[in-house]
Write a protein that holds these residues in place. Structure first.
Motif, PDB file in Angstrom:
ATOM      1  N   SER A 196     -33.732 -22.691 -10.519  1.00 44.76           N
ATOM      2  CA  SER A 196     -32.114 -22.734 -10.561  1.00 44.76           C
ATOM      3  C   SER A 196     -32.231 -21.007 -11.388  1.00 44.76           C
ATOM      4  N   GLY A 197     -32.982 -21.045 -12.703  1.00 45.59           N
ATOM      5  CA  GLY A 197     -32.890 -20.228 -12.935  1.00 45.59           C
ATOM      6  C   GLY A 197     -33.785 -20.460 -14.903  1.00 45.59           C
ATOM      7  N   PRO A 198     -33.297 -19.407 -15.746  1.00 44.65           N
ATOM      8  CA  PRO A 198     -33.615 -19.945 -17.242  1.00 44.65           C
ATOM      9  C   PRO A 198     -33.490 -21.420 -17.368  1.00 44.65           C
ATOM     10  N   ASP A 199     -33.721 -21.178 -18.304  1.00 47.48           N
ATOM     11  CA  ASP A 199     -33.200 -23.244 -19.138  1.00 47.48           C
ATOM     12  C   ASP A 199     -32.582 -22.523 -20.259  1.00 47.48           C
ATOM     13  N   PRO A 200     -30.814 -22.993 -20.450  1.00 42.87           N
ATOM     14  CA  PRO A 200     -30.200 -21.667 -21.037  1.00 42.87           C
ATOM     15  C   PRO A 200     -30.550 -22.649 -23.045  1.00 42.87           C
ATOM     16  N   ALA A 201     -31.453 -23.529 -22.620  1.00 39.44           N
ATOM     17  CA  ALA A 201     -32.147 -24.499 -24.235  1.00 39.44           C
ATOM     18  C   ALA A 201     -33.104 -23.813 -25.110  1.00 39.44           C
ATOM     19  N   ASP A 202     -33.857 -22.396 -23.970  1.00 47.19           N
ATOM     20  CA  ASP A 202     -35.046 -22.166 -24.272  1.00 47.19           C
ATOM     21  C   ASP A 202     -34.887 -20.363 -24.532  1.00 47.19           C
ATOM     22  N   GLY A 203     -33.913 -19.769 -25.251  1.00 43.74           N
ATOM     23  CA  GLY A 203     -33.292 -18.558 -25.822  1.00 43.74           C
ATOM     24  C   GLY A 203     -33.427 -19.211 -27.348  1.00 43.74           C
ATOM     25  N   GLY A 204     -33.410 -18.205 -28.152  1.00 47.02           N
ATOM     26  CA  GLY A 204     -33.231 -18.095 -29.430  1.00 47.02           C
ATOM     27  C   GLY A 204     -34.411 -17.510 -30.117  1.00 47.02           C
ATOM     28  N   LEU A 205     -34.749 -16.356 -31.514  1.00 49.31           N
ATOM     29  CA  LEU A 205     -35.479 -16.364 -32.239  1.00 49.31           C
ATOM     30  C   LEU A 205     -36.396 -17.412 -32.634  1.00 49.31           C
ATOM     31  N   ASP A 206     -36.136 -18.500 -32.809  1.00 47.69           N
ATOM     32  CA  ASP A 206     -37.128 -19.738 -32.931  1.00 47.69           C
ATOM     33  C   ASP A 206     -38.174 -19.984 -32.213  1.00 47.69           C
ATOM     34  N   ALA A 207     -37.518 -19.784 -30.690  1.00 49.92           N
ATOM     35  CA  ALA A 207     -38.323 -20.519 -29.720  1.00 49.92           C
ATOM     36  C   ALA A 207     -38.728 -19.528 -29.327  1.00 49.92           C
ATOM     37  N   PHE A 208     -39.123 -18.012 -29.406  1.00 50.16           N
ATOM     38  CA  PHE A 208     -39.715 -17.144 -29.355  1.00 50.16           C
ATOM     39  C   PHE A 208     -40.883 -16.611 -29.979  1.00 50.16           C
ATOM     40  N   LEU A 209     -40.514 -17.142 -31.605  1.00 43.82           N
ATOM     41  CA  LEU A 209     -41.590 -17.209 -32.179  1.00 43.82           C
ATOM     42  C   LEU A 209     -42.311 -18.241 -32.486  1.00 43.82           C
ATOM     43  N   ALA A 210     -42.403 -19.317 -31.824  1.00 41.87           N
ATOM     44  CA  ALA A 210     -42.899 -20.568 -31.849  1.00 41.87           C
ATOM     45  C   ALA A 210     -43.926 -20.216 -29.976  1.00 41.87           C
ATOM     46  N   LYS A 211     -43.608 -19.477 -29.469  1.00 36.75           N
ATOM     47  CA  LYS A 211     -43.999 -18.890 -28.057  1.00 36.75           C
ATOM     48  C   LYS A 211     -45.657 -18.232 -28.871  1.00 36.75           C
ATOM     49  N   ILE A 212     -44.576 -17.281 -30.056  1.00 36.81           N
ATOM     50  CA  ILE A 212     -46.101 -16.251 -29.408  1.00 36.81           C
ATOM     51  C   ILE A 212     -46.858 -16.583 -30.540  1.00 36.81           C
ATOM     52  N   ALA A 213     -46.435 -17.832 -31.653  1.00 39.86           N
ATOM     53  CA  ALA A 213     -47.476 -18.915 -32.418  1.00 39.86           C
ATOM     54  C   ALA A 213     -48.305 -19.826 -31.830  1.00 39.86           C
ATOM     55  N   LEU A 214     -47.828 -20.007 -30.667  1.00 37.45           N
ATOM     56  CA  LEU A 214     -48.701 -20.874 -29.363  1.00 37.45           C
ATOM     57  C   LEU A 214     -50.007 -20.439 -28.709  1.00 37.45           C
ATOM     58  N   VAL A 215     -49.831 -18.781 -28.216  1.00 35.30           N
ATOM     59  CA  VAL A 215     -49.757 -18.047 -27.699  1.00 35.30           C
ATOM     60  C   VAL A 215     -51.410 -18.368 -28.849  1.00 35.30           C
ATOM     61  N   GLU A 216     -51.132 -17.257 -29.383  1.00 30.25           N
ATOM     62  CA  GLU A 216     -52.371 -17.242 -30.475  1.00 30.25           C
ATOM     63  C   GLU A 216     -53.232 -17.836 -31.318  1.00 30.25           C
ATOM     64  N   ASP A 217     -52.811 -19.287 -31.097  1.00 25.28           N
ATOM     65  CA  ASP A 217     -53.568 -20.357 -31.825  1.00 25.28           C
ATOM     66  C   ASP A 217     -54.553 -20.796 -30.215  1.00 25.28           C
ATOM     67  N   ALA A 218     -53.711 -20.518 -29.173  1.00 31.96           N
ATOM     68  CA  ALA A 218     -54.455 -21.083 -27.442  1.00 31.96           C
ATOM     69  C   ALA A 218     -55.996 -20.099 -27.716  1.00 31.96           C
ATOM     70  N   ALA A 219     -55.150 -19.199 -27.248  1.00 29.21           N
ATOM     71  CA  ALA A 219     -56.347 -17.844 -26.943  1.00 29.21           C
ATOM     72  C   ALA A 219     -57.798 -17.968 -27.738  1.00 29.21           C
ATOM     73  N   PRO A 220     -58.704 -17.867 -27.035  1.00 26.44           N
ATOM     74  CA  PRO A 220     -59.455 -17.485 -27.809  1.00 26.44           C
ATOM     75  C   PRO A 220     -60.149 -16.587 -28.442  1.00 26.44           C
ATOM     76  N   GLY A 221     -59.447 -15.201 -28.048  1.00 24.84           N
ATOM     77  CA  GLY A 221     -60.110 -14.160 -28.667  1.00 24.84           C
ATOM     78  C   GLY A 221     -58.703 -13.749 -28.651  1.00 24.84           C
ATOM     79  N   PRO A 222     -58.436 -11.647 -29.061  1.00 25.56           N
ATOM     80  CA  PRO A 222     -57.654 -11.447 -28.340  1.00 25.56           C
ATOM     81  C   PRO A 222     -56.895 -11.382 -27.613  1.00 25.56           C
ATOM     82  N   ILE A 223     -55.619 -10.649 -27.313  1.00 33.40           N
ATOM     83  CA  ILE A 223     -55.386 -10.950 -26.327  1.00 33.40           C
ATOM     84  C   ILE A 223     -53.113  -9.781 -26.756  1.00 33.40           C
ATOM     85  N   GLU A 224     -53.619  -9.250 -25.708  1.00 32.55           N
ATOM     86  CA  GLU A 224     -51.462  -8.432 -25.661  1.00 32.55           C
ATOM     87  C   GLU A 224     -50.221  -9.534 -24.862  1.00 32.55           C
ATOM     88  N   LEU A 225     -49.935  -9.761 -25.896  1.00 31.37           N
ATOM     89  CA  LEU A 225     -48.364  -9.768 -25.917  1.00 31.37           C
ATOM     90  C   LEU A 225     -47.766  -9.178 -25.519  1.00 31.37           C
TER      91      LEU A 225
END
Length: 297
Positions: A196-225
């Motif tokens: 039905s649409g984006p999850d309103p509970a997933d907004g904000g700065l902390d959630a966004f920064l957590a996504k960056i950290a998750l991708v960087e930790d999971a990526a096997p090498g350099p990746i464009e963000l």
């Protein structure tokens, strides 16, 4: 540090001439990528033929999707279409792909909207098929969702080993998949399971920064963000029809203030958090954003 890259989502035009003019305008302004969305409902052109037309009208502009819905096409057919686009554009295809999510698309077409986990597993398998078919020689795949028997795809894409793939998403499982399989990740708000649409509970700065950290930790090498700019200019009502952007003001998805303020905010996210690929979500903001692209690109 990667250079800035800028893309713009363009949805429609009244004629071939108008579409070509939009593509040439993006190229002339300094945008790197023209992106077309993939929905069955709403006033949007079909992505693959629209990008082929844009390729014929331009020479530098890269051609992307934000993003293809995996459930709409068998990956073998999609591999052939995207390889053909890459050949006919002299190696400028830059496809984005996701699970498919919007309930309205599925309901209108009579398609079952499977649970998110099933759609994610199907996407992971589709990525394996795409990459296998873009490789040298024939490819065989026996999976839970797709079966390919000794298919030697023609044409092969110009870009080797394959066109760079973008994955967009906000949920942890999808972001881990993107980190492993994609060349570029577009960070979004997580979508509700019912489409039905984006999850309103997933907004904000902390959630966004957590996504960056998750991708960087999971990526096997350099990746464009990167991420999409949902609101530009002075603070106003929510610009994205599916979401209230008020909780995103501290993220680069909402850019308020003067041209100087916005440029400084993008420089901050590049320098401090490694985000370099910014996609303008609304083509109505092109006039306002073009000077920023010219300054930063």
């Amino acid at each position: 540090m990667r250079p800035f890259r800028f893309g713009a989502v363009v949805r429609q035009a009244d004629s071939a001439k108008a579409w070509a003019e939009q593509a040439r305008r993006l190229e002339g302004t300094g945008f790197d990528v023209m992106l077309v969305p993939d929905h069955l409902v709403g006033e949007r052109l079909a992505p693959i033929p629209a990008l082929a037309a844009a390729a014929a009208a331009t020479t530098r502009l890269r051609l992307g999707t934000m993003v293809l819905a995996n459930d709409f096409r068998h990956p073998a057919a999609l591999a052939k279409e995207l390889a053909t686009l890459d050949v006919l554009s002299d190696g400028r295809a830059e496809p984005g792909i996701g699970t498919g999510w919007m309930a309205g698309d599925y309901a209108a077409a009579g398609l079952p909207l499977d649970p998110p986990g099933v759609r994610l597993e199907r996407l992971a398998e589709a990525l394996a098929v795409l990459k296998g078919l873009w490789g040298e020689g024939s490819f065989t795949h026996h999976g839970a969702h797709y079966r390919v028997e000794g298919l030697d795809l023609y044409p092969k894409p110009v870009q080797r080993p394959r066109p760079p793939l973008l994955l967009a998403g906000g949920g942890p499982r999808l972001l881990r998949l993107a980190a492993r399989e994609a060349a570029s990740v577009n960070l979004t708000t997580r979508v509700l399971p019912d489409g039905s649409g984006p999850d309103p509970a997933d907004g904000g700065l902390d959630a966004f920064l957590a996504k960056i950290a998750l991708v960087e930790d999971a990526a096997p090498g350099p990746i464009e963000l990167g991420t999409s700019i949902l609101e530009l200019g002075e603070a106003k009502a929510a610009a994205w029809s599916h979401a209230d952007t008020s909780g995103l003001a501290a993220t680069p998805q909402v850019l308020h203030g003067t041209r100087h303020d916005i440029s400084d905010k993008l420089r901050h996210w590049r320098a401090e958090h490694g985000l370099t690929y910014f996609v303008l979500h609304h083509d109505r903001d092109l006039d306002a954003f073009a000077p920023i692209v010219e300054e930063l690109a």
